[in-house]
Design an enzyme around this catalytic site. Sequence first.
Site, mmCIF file in Angstrom:
data_model
loop_
_atom_site.group_PDB
_atom_site.id
_atom_site.type_symbol
_atom_site.label_atom_id
_atom_site.label_comp_id
_atom_site.label_asym_id
_atom_site.label_seq_id
_atom_site.Cartn_x
_atom_site.Cartn_y
_atom_site.Cartn_z
ATOM 1 N N ASP A 107 0.928 -1.152 -0.086
ATOM 2 C CA ASP A 107 -0.094 -0.070 0.223
ATOM 3 C C ASP A 107 0.856 1.408 -0.116
ATOM 4 O OD1 ASP A 107 -1.614 2.128 0.449
ATOM 5 O OD2 ASP A 107 -2.795 1.111 2.204
ATOM 6 N N TYR A 120 -8.704 15.030 -7.584
ATOM 7 C CA TYR A 120 -7.831 14.321 -8.508
ATOM 8 C C TYR A 120 -6.920 15.434 -9.201
ATOM 9 C CZ TYR A 120 -6.505 10.868 -12.083
ATOM 10 O OH TYR A 120 -5.766 10.055 -12.950
HETATM 11 N N1 LIG Z 1 -6.999 5.566 -16.859
HETATM 12 C C1 LIG Z 1 -6.797 6.681 -17.199
HETATM 13 O O1 LIG Z 1 -7.751 7.172 -18.032
HETATM 14 C C2 LIG Z 1 -5.963 7.463 -16.488
HETATM 15 C C3 LIG Z 1 -5.725 8.934 -17.058
HETATM 16 C C4 LIG Z 1 -4.601 9.505 -16.258
HETATM 17 C C5 LIG Z 1 -3.902 9.192 -15.477
HETATM 18 N N2 LIG Z 1 -4.161 7.871 -14.823
HETATM 19 C C6 LIG Z 1 -3.470 7.472 -13.884
HETATM 20 O O2 LIG Z 1 -2.749 6.203 -14.094
HETATM 21 C C7 LIG Z 1 -2.488 5.553 -13.002
HETATM 22 C C8 LIG Z 1 -3.109 3.978 -13.291
HETATM 23 O O3 LIG Z 1 -4.566 4.119 -13.350
HETATM 24 P P1 LIG Z 1 -5.214 3.032 -14.116
HETATM 25 O O4 LIG Z 1 -6.328 3.761 -14.933
HETATM 26 O O5 LIG Z 1 -4.326 1.938 -14.887
HETATM 27 O O6 LIG Z 1 -5.925 2.294 -13.032
HETATM 28 P P2 LIG Z 1 -6.037 0.771 -12.537
HETATM 29 O O7 LIG Z 1 -6.940 0.690 -11.400
HETATM 30 O O8 LIG Z 1 -6.483 -0.054 -13.606
HETATM 31 O O9 LIG Z 1 -4.577 0.539 -11.891
HETATM 32 C C9 LIG Z 1 -4.161 1.117 -10.720
HETATM 33 C C10 LIG Z 1 -3.704 0.293 -9.858
HETATM 34 O O10 LIG Z 1 -3.285 0.673 -8.551
HETATM 35 C C11 LIG Z 1 -3.631 0.107 -7.500
HETATM 36 N N3 LIG Z 1 -3.620 0.709 -6.429
HETATM 37 C C12 LIG Z 1 -4.365 1.356 -5.823
HETATM 38 N N4 LIG Z 1 -4.101 1.965 -4.571
HETATM 39 C C13 LIG Z 1 -3.117 1.519 -4.243
HETATM 40 C C14 LIG Z 1 -2.253 1.748 -3.038
HETATM 41 N N5 LIG Z 1 -2.575 2.580 -2.270
HETATM 42 N N6 LIG Z 1 -1.083 1.009 -3.277
HETATM 43 C C15 LIG Z 1 -0.492 0.268 -4.229
HETATM 44 N N7 LIG Z 1 -1.558 -0.097 -5.219
HETATM 45 C C16 LIG Z 1 -2.632 0.553 -5.187
HETATM 46 C C17 LIG Z 1 -4.998 -0.794 -7.683
HETATM 47 O O11 LIG Z 1 -4.947 -1.864 -7.051
HETATM 48 C C18 LIG Z 1 -4.709 -0.932 -9.290
HETATM 49 O O12 LIG Z 1 -3.965 -2.326 -9.427
HETATM 50 C C19 LIG Z 1 -3.420 6.296 -11.873
HETATM 51 O O13 LIG Z 1 -2.084 7.144 -11.164
HETATM 52 C C20 LIG Z 1 -4.261 7.069 -12.566
HETATM 53 O O14 LIG Z 1 -4.514 8.265 -11.970
HETATM 54 C C21 LIG Z 1 -5.112 7.085 -15.544
#
Ligand SMILES: NC(=O)c1ccc[n+]([C@@H]2O[C@H](COP(=O)([O-])OP(=O)(O)OC[C@H]3O[C@@H](n4cnc5c(N)ncnc54)[C@H](O)[C@@H]3O)[C@@H](O)[C@H]2O)c1
Length: 267
Positions: A62, A154
């Site tokens: 975490d 966010y």
């Molecule tokens: N999907 C989008 O459109 C998008 C756009 C811009 C930025 N992001 C960023 O990209 C990153 C990944 O997002 P995603 O869309 O792949 O989401 P996702 O939910 O597919 O992956 C995120 C992962 O982070 C893990 N996680 C969450 N909290 C955690 C913690 N406290 N400790 C360890 N692991 C933790 C989750 O279990 C998950 O496996 C994030 O930072 C998100 O803000 C995503």
Amino acid sequence: MDTSERENGRIAVVTGGASGIGLAAVERLLADGYRVIGADRNREQLARLSEEKPNVDWQGLDVSSQAEIDGFKQDVEGRFGCPHVIVNAAGILQDNVPLDAMGMEEHDRIWDVNYRGSFLMCRNFGLAMSSLGRGVLINIASITALRPLPLFAYGPGKAAVVSMTESLAGHLGPTGVRVNAVAPGFVLTPPIKAKIEAGLRDAEDLSRAAALKRMVTPEEIAESIAFLASDRAAAITGITLPVDAGWLAGSAWDTYGGLGTSRKTEG
Ligand SMILES: NC(=O)c1ccc[n+]([C@@H]2O[C@H](COP(=O)([O-])OP(=O)(O)OC[C@H]3O[C@@H](n4cnc5c(N)ncnc54)[C@H](O)[C@@H]3O)[C@@H](O)[C@H]2O)c1
């Protein structure tokens, strides 16, 4: 040199490695020849991935907990030595709620994971890298850090990630450590897919303002992460690289009749 041999022997840690952008980064770095440690707090998903992808070292973590990061760092360094690359992809998205419905507990939880978690990882591993005179830290920001959207916890949290990336690049750069961020546009990852399927987001809305008229794939984000991690980016530090299918370029064009050549003009 063969791509799969390029980074042979290098150690990469990817937080949030069990899903979405993090999982795509794990796969991409593995293909480049890194020894990859995928860290995530989703234990169920980690158990499944340990069976499916035994060539990755999967670890429960975490990132919002300083104590867990301390233990994780000690364990990784004991088994592999100080990593060459850290990718901070652990993160949570925010619901599109009215301003007065944004509870402060939820606000703080978003900052704890997205900002504080990235900062703790950067500080702990960045200082260790610094003492060895090498290393790369990569944060995942967002286009919401660069253009305002109604994501009141966010967006500002991601803007703080951009600012932290720049500050740490200045602090750690003289010792040979590079610090960069990627700012994804709208990426089809499980939480976004779930929102689209639940009717809470519209794929068409998420694509309309992008110059390329589409969303981004997790693999396209992973490609930019692999580039920033590699020596091909040896002179690049302190930047935030948008990978957004042209959303930043196109997001204001509605004011002038929309994107492209078919909009109404005066001439
Ligand atoms: N999907 C989008 O459109 C998008 C756009 C811009 C930025 N992001 C960023 O990209 C990153 C990944 O997002 P995603 O869309 O792949 O989401 P996702 O939910 O597919 O992956 C995120 C992962 O982070 C893990 N996680 C969450 N909290 C955690 C913690 N406290 N400790 C360890 N692991 C933790 C989750 O279990 C998950 O496996 C994030 O930072 C998100 O803000 C995503």
